[in-house]
Design an enzyme around this catalytic site. Structure first.
Site, PDB file in Angstrom:
ATOM      1  N   GLU A  60       2.294  -2.927   1.799  1.00 17.81           N
ATOM      2  CA  GLU A  60       2.788  -1.602   1.417  1.00 17.81           C
ATOM      3  C   GLU A  60       3.301  -1.578  -0.022  1.00 17.81           C
ATOM      4  OE1 GLU A  60       5.619  -0.138   4.324  1.00 17.81           O
ATOM      5  OE2 GLU A  60       4.524  -1.045   5.985  1.00 17.81           O
ATOM      6  N   ASP A  67       4.457  -0.795  -3.555  1.00 10.69           N
ATOM      7  CA  ASP A  67       4.700   0.200  -4.597  1.00 10.69           C
ATOM      8  C   ASP A  67       5.805  -0.326  -5.493  1.00 10.69           C
ATOM      9  OD1 ASP A  67       6.842   0.847  -2.853  1.00 10.69           O
ATOM     10  OD2 ASP A  67       5.874   2.687  -2.163  1.00 10.69           O
ATOM     11  N   GLU A 115       9.045  -4.395  11.171  1.00  7.17           N
ATOM     12  CA  GLU A 115      10.477  -4.446  10.828  1.00  7.17           C
ATOM     13  C   GLU A 115      11.380  -4.837  12.000  1.00  7.17           C
ATOM     14  OE1 GLU A 115      11.312  -0.726   8.843  1.00  7.17           O
ATOM     15  OE2 GLU A 115       9.810  -1.106   7.303  1.00  7.17           O
ATOM     16  N   HIS A 171       7.834  -3.208  -1.192  1.00 12.73           N
ATOM     17  CA  HIS A 171       8.362  -1.994  -1.821  1.00 12.73           C
ATOM     18  C   HIS A 171       9.311  -2.479  -2.919  1.00 12.73           C
ATOM     19  CE1 HIS A 171       6.550   0.707   1.011  1.00 12.73           C
ATOM     20  NE2 HIS A 171       7.022  -0.005   2.026  1.00 12.73           N
ATOM     21  N   ASN A 218       5.138  -7.386  10.538  1.00 17.95           N
ATOM     22  CA  ASN A 218       5.222  -6.832   9.179  1.00 17.95           C
ATOM     23  C   ASN A 218       6.684  -6.540   8.883  1.00 17.95           C
ATOM     24  OD1 ASN A 218       4.010  -5.657   6.801  1.00 17.95           O
ATOM     25  ND2 ASN A 218       4.374  -3.613   7.662  1.00 17.95           N
TER      26      ASN A 218
HETATM   27  C1  XIL Z   1       6.928   5.855   5.559  1.00 17.85           C
HETATM   28  C2  XIL Z   1       5.955   6.955   5.208  1.00 17.85           C
HETATM   29  O1  XIL Z   1       5.405   6.685   3.951  1.00 17.85           O
HETATM   30  C3  XIL Z   1       6.655   8.286   5.192  1.00 17.85           C
HETATM   31  O2  XIL Z   1       5.704   9.331   5.019  1.00 17.85           O
HETATM   32  C4  XIL Z   1       7.409   8.510   6.501  1.00 17.85           C
HETATM   33  O3  XIL Z   1       8.174   9.675   6.400  1.00 17.85           O
HETATM   34  C5  XIL Z   1       8.312   7.333   6.800  1.00 17.85           C
HETATM   35  O4  XIL Z   1       7.579   6.137   6.778  1.00 17.85           O
HETATM   36  N1  XIL Z   1       7.928   0.838   5.768  1.00 17.85           N
HETATM   37  C6  XIL Z   1       6.899   1.112   6.609  1.00 17.85           C
HETATM   38  C7  XIL Z   1       6.175   2.400   6.505  1.00 17.85           C
HETATM   39  O5  XIL Z   1       6.487   0.233   7.381  1.00 17.85           O
HETATM   40  O6  XIL Z   1       5.665   2.834   7.733  1.00 17.85           O
HETATM   41  C8  XIL Z   1       7.029   3.470   5.905  1.00 17.85           C
HETATM   42  O7  XIL Z   1       6.234   4.635   5.688  1.00 17.85           O
HETATM   43  C9  XIL Z   1       7.654   2.973   4.610  1.00 17.85           C
HETATM   44  C10 XIL Z   1       8.513   1.783   4.850  1.00 17.85           C
END
Ligand code: XIL
Length: 788
Positions: free
Chosen positions: A298, A300, A192, A268, A232
């Site tokens: 990631e 979802d 990020e 996400h 990423n």
């Molecule tokens: C999130 C985790 O799922 C949580 O448990 C934690 O509190 C915060 O981070 N982008 C990312 C991940 O790259 O590392 C994040 O994960 C979600 C968003």
């Protein structure tokens, strides 16, 4: 009855009241994925070995898909993020090891966990995950070496010099990557790094400068030359301003010789604003053309509220279509979910009232999404339909908004004096993009409504907005949460988003000279903006406007009204409409852009064709306003009041049918023998070469057939509701195939839709349409709809 008011008066009233193969050639480092035959045989074998089908419902066999075997047959990794303490649960472990062949530590490799003090590294928890992976024949994706959150205090609390911080970073990366050398196959080296479409102002960026990423990659490569190295990020999945920045960053890194192997797309997804697959496809392609791997890191897909059949199905579609892309594009090497069971997910903790984003429920039972992924993997690589949609040459764009050349330059004072705006064409802020599924205007006009007019002179755009809102909010936390008007300009590489809160000037527009002035009541806003060309005459640019309405903090924004349909992503440079600066010599658009198509969603609920247009039956269908009056040359906006004439509609489809309903408000209904002297609806579609025409006078209920296609129209008794149905299931042979392909996802249908209001014999008062345009133009279709 139509009221022949001057423009000024009307405004014042408002104020007071496929066939392209995509499985190869996307330029990645890959081996056998395009060997479809082999893949298919292997997949079939694996499927045969699998446990018997679980359930049969609606004819679909619910197969217990062996996800990881199917995925490896296609050279794809399928993964999930994991926390060590979940491993104490038997059912968790059983599911994880059965279906996934790669894991990502959800948190334990992040700096605050693994490097809590300057001289202390704490590997124990992350080691558990790595050990588990090794024991279960899974790979490990390392996440994340540098990030702006989840950092220890010691790192953030001190002021480091550039050299000090570089040394700390080198120590961290080399120690962590070194510790897992040979065990972690890929690293998210920098997570990020981008904020909107600029560098994120992290400790690394501030102290070291933009070359911190090159250093980080170099240190990681030195520590483990065999590990694949990624950057990423989120909101870079589609083509938009942020992914443009991501792309430029990748190009730059490669040019500088940095050891970058791939880019991670987080995915996400919020089901309320799902991604645009063709944009994902074209985005991946451009990264693949750089020779990079593209990993889904990631995934979802969160929903609001609790699951319903329809929501679960929509979620499945998103997961499935994403897997179609992953499995069909060679350069996509992993499909990793952010968790796998709804029992453990970051979503409820981070997004209010949202959840249920994964593919197993809390009790580890597979959800629809699981079957979607499995189904896609079992099918294997396919020809993706997006290529044909990227070809803009066949696309038809709805008409741009017109800015006429001003003969008198308007005074920007928030007061609508003189006749300065009399030459402007007036458009409507009608499409509520906050709700992607139902973009109809607010039912209650005093909730929020708006009109605007545009003019230009030399290099300036001038505009007036008339706003109606029963409650003005101006002092909430983030500026976008307050009532405001935005203007978006997108022209070649130039993008600008200007926001003016009610009563205030544009917030900041450093690059351009601009001004916004409101009247005291907050009902009129006048603005000017200098544009990226000195002579605008004849130019076309990407353009949009938005009127946002919040009534209270907790509910968030209620409405965000635009002149076009779209996905509320104009702030990302996406889904803009067009503006044409009227001129004698139109200059060609130098970039490919069409006004976003309206969507036709597929629905499970089959609306009853009874003329009642019951909202509940049309709930899943897409909703839009008939925002424009084609008939009037200057007042293009349909009347704001829902009295004289007002209409909006919903439209949906299934495999063999297309259906819609129109809600109509009209003070006088006139129906004569002659069609021309009657209030009526006309809808023209082009269904992959088959023109379809429905014309129905108010109250005219018909069932008829055209080339074997059954068409039905029905009204309720007072003419306030209309419903139609096009059913292709009885068509024969080839025609039927063609029509069904017109109803399959990602198809673009040219369409024209018009509601005629005739109040006196022979005199047309209004011709309402969802698309802006002119009645006099000899056009068959005025806009596009996209089958979802
Ligand atoms: C999130 C985790 O799922 C949580 O448990 C934690 O509190 C915060 O981070 N982008 C990312 C991940 O790259 O590392 C994040 O994960 C979600 C968003």
């Amino acid at each position: 009855m139509k009221k022949f008011l001057s423009l000024l008066l009307v405004l014042t009233l408002l104020g007071g009241c496929s066939n392209t193969t995509t499985t190869t050639n996307d330029g990645a480092m890959n081996e056998e994925k395009d060997d479809t035959v082999l893949v298919t045989e292997q997949a079939a074998e694996t499927l045969e070995e699998a446990e018997p089908s679980l359930t049969t419902e609606d004819g679909e066999v619910y197969q217990d898909y062996p996800l990881k075997e199917l995925a490896s047959n296609h050279n794809l990794l399928i993964g999930a993020c994991v926390e060590p303490f979940y491993l104490e649960e038997e059912a968790y472990v059983a599911t994880l090891s059965k279906y996934f062949n790669v894991l990502t530590p959800e948190n334990r490799m992040k700096w605050s966990f693994i490097h809590p003090e300057k001289d202390v590294y704490a590997f124990e928890e992350a080691d558990k995950l790595v050990d588990f992976a090794m024991e279960n024949d899974m790979k490990v994706r390392g996440h994340a070496l540098l990030w702006h959150i989840q950092n220890p205090d010691w790192l953030l609390a001190s002021e480091w010099t550039r050299d000090e911080l570089l040394a700390i970073m080198e120590d961290h990366i080399k120690t962590v990557v070194g510790h897992y050398k040979g065990q972690v196959y890929a690293w998210d080296v920098v997570n990020e790094a981008i904020d909107n479409n600029a560098w994120r102002d992290t400790i690394w960026y501030k102290t070291i400068g933009p070359d911190y990423i090159e250093y980080a990659l170099k240190f990681a490569r030195e520590a483990d030359p065999d590990a694949l190295l990624f950057i990423n990020d989120y909101m870079v999945e589609e083509e938009n301003l942020k992914s443009d920045f991501y792309y430029d960053m990748a190009v730059d890194l490669l040019e500088k010789g940095a050891p970058l192997d791939g880019v991670g797309l987080q995915f996400h997804i919020d089901m309320n604003t799902p991604f645009d697959n063709k944009s994902i496809y074209s985005n991946i392609k451009r990264f693949a053309d750089l020779g990079l791997l593209i990993d889904f890191t990631e995934i979802d897909v969160r929903m609001s509220g609790t699951p319903t059949e329809a929501k679960s199905r929509q979620q499945r579609e998103i997961y499935e279509s994403l897997m179609d892309i992953a499995v069909s594009m060679d350069s996509v090497s992993s499909y990793t979910l952010w968790g796998f069971t709804d029992k453990y997910s970051w979503i409820p903790g981070y997004f209010t009232d949202q959840g249920y984003g994964l593919i197993f429920d809390e009790a580890y039972a597979p959800k629809e999404a699981f079957y979607g992924i499995g189904n896609s993997l079992a099918k294997g690589p396919q020809e993706l339909p997006y290529e044909k949609m990227l070809d803009m040459s066949n696309r038809l764009s709805a008409k741009a908004m017109i800015a006429k050349k001003a003969s008198t330059i308007p005074t920007i004072d928030g007061l609508e004096t003189d006749k300065e705006w009399d030459e402007a064409i007036i458009y409507k802020l009608a499409y509520n993009q906050i709700n992607s599924n139902d973009q109809r205007s607010p039912e209650n006009i005093s909730d929020a409504s708006g009109l605007f007019g545009l003019l230009y002179k030399d290099g300036y755009l001038y505009g007036i907005v008339h706003r109606k809102d029963d409650r003005t909010i101006g002092s909430y936390g983030e500026s976008y949460q307050n009532d405001n008007v935005e203007v978006f300009i997108n022209y070649n590489k130039y993008f600008n988003q200007l926001r003016s809160l009610v009563g205030k000037d544009f917030e900041n527009n450093p690059a351009r000279d601009s001004l916004a002035v409101w009247n005291e009541e907050g009902t009129i806003m006048e603005f000017k903006i200098s544009m990226p060309e000195d002579d605008l005459s004849g130019l076309t640019m990407g353009f949009n406007m938005a009127l946002s309405d919040s009534d209270n903090m907790s509910d968030g924004r209620k409405y965000q009204l635009y002149p076009f349909a779209g996905s509320n992503t104009s702030y990302m440079g996406k889904d803009l409409g067009l503006i044409w600066f009227e001129g004698d010599t139109p200059r060609p658009v130098s970039f490919e852009q069409v006004i976003p198509a309206l969507q036709i969603r597929s629905t499970l609920i089959h609306p009853e064709l009874d003329g009642e247009a019951k909202e509940i039956e049309w709930m899943e269908s897409s909703g839009y306003p008939m925002a424009y009056d084609l008939y009037d040359e200057r007042m293009k906006a349909s009347p704001v009041s829902h009295e004289d004439i007002y209409a909006d509609f919903k439209i949906g489809h299934n495999d063999t049918e297309l259906y819609g309903m129109v809600k109509r408000v009209d003070d006088v209904t006139l129906v004569g023998d002659d069609l021309m002297f009657s209030d009526r609806i006309q809808i023209n579609f082009n269904m992959e070469g088959y023109p379809m025409n429905i014309t129905s006078k108010v109250g005219e209920n018909k069932t008829y057939e055209e080339s074997g296609i059954a068409i039905q129209t029905i009204w309720n008794t007072d003419g306030s509701n209309f419903e139609f149905l096009i059913d292709v299931s009885q068509a024969s042979g080839e025609i039927k195939d063609q029509l069904m392909s017109a109803l399959s996802p990602n198809t673009i249908l040219p369409i024209n839709m018009m509601l005629y209001d005739v109040d006196e014999e022979g005199i047309i008062d209004y011709v309402l349409s969802p698309f802006n345009g002119d009645y006099t133009e000899e056009v068959q279709y005025r806009g596009e709809m996209e089958i979802k």
